[in-house]
Design a protein around this motif. Sequence first.
Motif, PDB file in Angstrom:
ATOM      1  N   THR A  75       0.656  -1.050   0.073  1.00 49.45           N
ATOM      2  CA  THR A  75       0.086   0.063  -0.077  1.00 49.45           C
ATOM      3  C   THR A  75       0.940   1.250   0.094  1.00 49.45           C
ATOM      4  OG1 THR A  75      -1.594  -1.202   1.427  1.00 49.45           O
ATOM      5  CG2 THR A  75      -1.809   1.159   1.204  1.00 49.45           C
ATOM      6  N   LEU A  76       2.067   1.174   0.858  1.00 50.95           N
ATOM      7  CA  LEU A  76       2.758   2.513   0.815  1.00 50.95           C
ATOM      8  C   LEU A  76       3.351   2.577  -0.410  1.00 50.95           C
ATOM      9  CD1 LEU A  76       4.833   4.470   2.418  1.00 50.95           C
ATOM     10  CD2 LEU A  76       6.196   2.813   2.822  1.00 50.95           C
ATOM     11  N   LEU A 112       3.481   6.046  -2.940  1.00 53.00           N
ATOM     12  CA  LEU A 112       4.919   6.672  -3.478  1.00 53.00           C
ATOM     13  C   LEU A 112       4.853   6.615  -4.889  1.00 53.00           C
ATOM     14  CD1 LEU A 112       7.571   4.688  -1.134  1.00 53.00           C
ATOM     15  CD2 LEU A 112       6.156   7.015  -0.846  1.00 53.00           C
ATOM     16  N   ALA A 113       4.195   5.598  -5.847  1.00 51.07           N
ATOM     17  CA  ALA A 113       4.220   5.948  -7.060  1.00 51.07           C
ATOM     18  C   ALA A 113       3.076   6.831  -7.511  1.00 51.07           C
ATOM     19  CB  ALA A 113       3.802   4.427  -7.842  1.00 51.07           C
ATOM     20  N   GLU A 133       7.776  -3.140  -8.158  1.00 46.47           N
ATOM     21  CA  GLU A 133       6.682  -3.704  -8.708  1.00 46.47           C
ATOM     22  C   GLU A 133       5.525  -2.410  -9.174  1.00 46.47           C
ATOM     23  OE1 GLU A 133       4.979  -6.358  -6.023  1.00 46.47           O
ATOM     24  OE2 GLU A 133       6.580  -7.813  -6.466  1.00 46.47           O
ATOM     25  N   VAL A 134       5.891  -1.166  -8.723  1.00 50.50           N
ATOM     26  CA  VAL A 134       5.026  -0.238  -8.718  1.00 50.50           C
ATOM     27  C   VAL A 134       5.390   0.965  -9.487  1.00 50.50           C
ATOM     28  CG1 VAL A 134       3.661  -0.483  -6.578  1.00 50.50           C
ATOM     29  CG2 VAL A 134       5.969   0.924  -6.686  1.00 50.50           C
ATOM     30  N   GLY A 135       6.683   0.518 -10.356  1.00 47.32           N
ATOM     31  CA  GLY A 135       7.343   1.397 -11.397  1.00 47.32           C
ATOM     32  C   GLY A 135       8.674   2.071 -10.924  1.00 47.32           C
ATOM     33  N   PHE A 136       9.329   1.689  -9.936  1.00 45.98           N
ATOM     34  CA  PHE A 136      10.442   2.165  -9.616  1.00 45.98           C
ATOM     35  C   PHE A 136      11.487   1.327 -10.018  1.00 45.98           C
ATOM     36  CE2 PHE A 136       7.876   4.634  -6.378  1.00 45.98           C
ATOM     37  CZ  PHE A 136       8.575   5.938  -6.376  1.00 45.98           C
ATOM     38  N   GLY A 149       7.325   4.736 -14.051  1.00 47.06           N
ATOM     39  CA  GLY A 149       6.108   4.701 -14.246  1.00 47.06           C
ATOM     40  C   GLY A 149       5.449   5.774 -14.674  1.00 47.06           C
ATOM     41  N   ALA A 150       4.156   5.464 -15.232  1.00 46.29           N
ATOM     42  CA  ALA A 150       3.318   6.521 -15.726  1.00 46.29           C
ATOM     43  C   ALA A 150       2.673   7.462 -14.568  1.00 46.29           C
ATOM     44  CB  ALA A 150       2.449   5.825 -16.583  1.00 46.29           C
ATOM     45  N   ALA A 151       2.377   8.706 -14.963  1.00 41.96           N
ATOM     46  CA  ALA A 151       1.732   9.482 -13.971  1.00 41.96           C
ATOM     47  C   ALA A 151       0.214   9.239 -14.062  1.00 41.96           C
ATOM     48  CB  ALA A 151       1.700  11.131 -14.420  1.00 41.96           C
ATOM     49  N   GLN A 152      -0.653   9.423 -13.012  1.00 45.14           N
ATOM     50  CA  GLN A 152      -1.855   8.812 -12.956  1.00 45.14           C
ATOM     51  C   GLN A 152      -2.672  10.072 -12.887  1.00 45.14           C
ATOM     52  OE1 GLN A 152      -2.594   6.446  -9.342  1.00 45.14           O
ATOM     53  NE2 GLN A 152      -0.555   5.415  -9.384  1.00 45.14           N
TER      54      GLN A 152
END
Length: 653
Positions: A182-183, A187-188, A212-215, A236-239
């Motif tokens: 979750t943390l 951050l992503a 896993e989250v794009g770093f 990763g991509a901006a949300q």
Amino acid sequence: MTDQSHAQLDWDEQGQPLSRGFGDVYFSRASGLEETRYVFLGHNDLPDRFAALPAGGRLSIGETGFGTGLNFLCAWQLFERTAPADARLHFVSVEKYPLTRADLQRALALWPELAAYAEALLDQYIAVHPGFQRLVFAGGRVVLTLLIGDVLERLPELDARIDAWFLDGFAPAKNPEMWTPTLFAELARLSAPGASLATFTSAGLVRRGLNEVGFAMQRVKGFGQKREMLAGRFEGAAQAAAKPWFARPPRPAGTREALVIGAGLAGCAVAASLARCGWQVTLLERRAAVAEETSGNPQGVLYLKLSAHGTALSRLIVAGFGFTRRLLQRLEPGRDWSPCGVLQLAFDAREAARQAELAAAFPSDLLVNLSREEAEALAGIGLDSGGLFYPDAGWVHPPALCSCLAEHPNIRLLTHREVLDLRREDGQWHARSGGTPLAAAPVAVLCGAADIARFPETAGLPLKRIRGQISRLPATAASRDLKTVLCAEGYVAPVRDGEHTLGASFRFDSTELELTAEEHAENLQLLREISTDLAERLQADRLVAAELEGRAGFRCTSPDYLPIVGPLADAAAFAEAYAVLGKDARQVPQRPCPWLEGLYVSSGHGSRGLLSAPLAGELLAAWLDDEPLPVPRAVAEACHPNRFGLRKLIRGK
């Protein structure tokens, strides 16, 4: 929230702080300073990134685990030494268990070379209560937003674009609740494209979770005895924002110049926040000086009407109280303000029950429940009941606060300028009085309370006026014993300039500003209900209502009692763009909001303006400059002007 809200520390024989709860050190025993510089400053490449900032540029750092503030102070020191003079640093840090001020002072005394920065932090380290707390340093060049609470609750509330992360906090083995998927997802979500991240830990679960989250994280050489640490970048991509009607408007094109209309507390606060961010502000006021209307009372009270249920209004009040309380450090105590505390009396059984709920929900450094005897000892006079005491609160002379806010080299105050007409022409908002041009700028902010309804762009906002009258009571030798502000259905403040301020009436139907004997008589009745002893000390039965001095003004409120703060949309185009919500409120049409380019508002602060207006200035500056919001996203949305257009569509009106 219990009193376990502060960090519980032990101190070793070298004078270093240890966390009792986590059984871990706050910084390296070898050299906390060098560790911070190596792990966080060096591996986020901050020496070069600060130096490379353009004129007027900024960088936002996000941190998990504020601790002793060592990382913040080191980053600030480096920023001051290497960044351009007009660049700005935003530092956003989460802390579940903030240190008490005494513990912070003791910990920071270990670093003499940071003494000047530590002193500035300690000066502002007041009223740091749960939620978002904004602290401003170096004339606004450095801004610290502390998110007090659990990282997995606070980070999801944050609206920001972070350029560099300091992933601190106690080691994964000691604090497994923090280092979770979750943390990493948060951050992503909050990372700007290419954001960097550094952390002292080299744990595999952290490296894998971030990857896993794009770093893209790598193990690199650790500091001192520590073999390895992690550093990397966000690839990763901006949300995109979920709700287009609350999305951030495009940043205004053209010069960084703004008109602020109305120099009461709301307008002076907006002008101050924009000026600190480098905007050139023209502040237009129809009277002869700032704070000559409702913001002109001799004493206003920092009155925290809270809810135990975490409502948007309650969270805004706690954040706003902290921000205003820190601002007041700039004023002269005794004359312009007093941190004498506020006592909210439990005047009936229902109020006593409400206060018991609040005492269980908030930490005792914000409010404490007192018996009648304890309350009398603090107040210095006789009372009929105990109540809630807010030790950090007090009274303020609002004109002094307004003058302080409006005194900035980037603010040009123009008095006797009543804006009757506002139009957008050639990329500028032009303010006129009749046919006379007053000023023009690419951005305009409307802060004139309910009078902003005269402009077509804001005519649809549901603002209502409520008349209020205060009475000025001459102090007596016996009334001077009153040591704290007392509140029940009304309020009375300790002496200032030989007088007590007593108020305030509520009149929903009056449009007149003349003082009335009837309202003075009502205020004297409020005084008797607050304290019969004080009424006797002030010889209230001998006072002639028709002969009392006072002031009357109009509070301006909204139907939900939240202020109206943020960018304005074109009402007709808004209704058309999101018409589908009338059929299905769960729809999210991906159509950009039809903003009125460069037009903003701060109004509807009601009787809580001392708590909400200064922070609203920071919120508007953040909307305008695309900077981290100083309040939780849900609170910003609850104050957003578009909430009314949205409700209208959903209710099919």
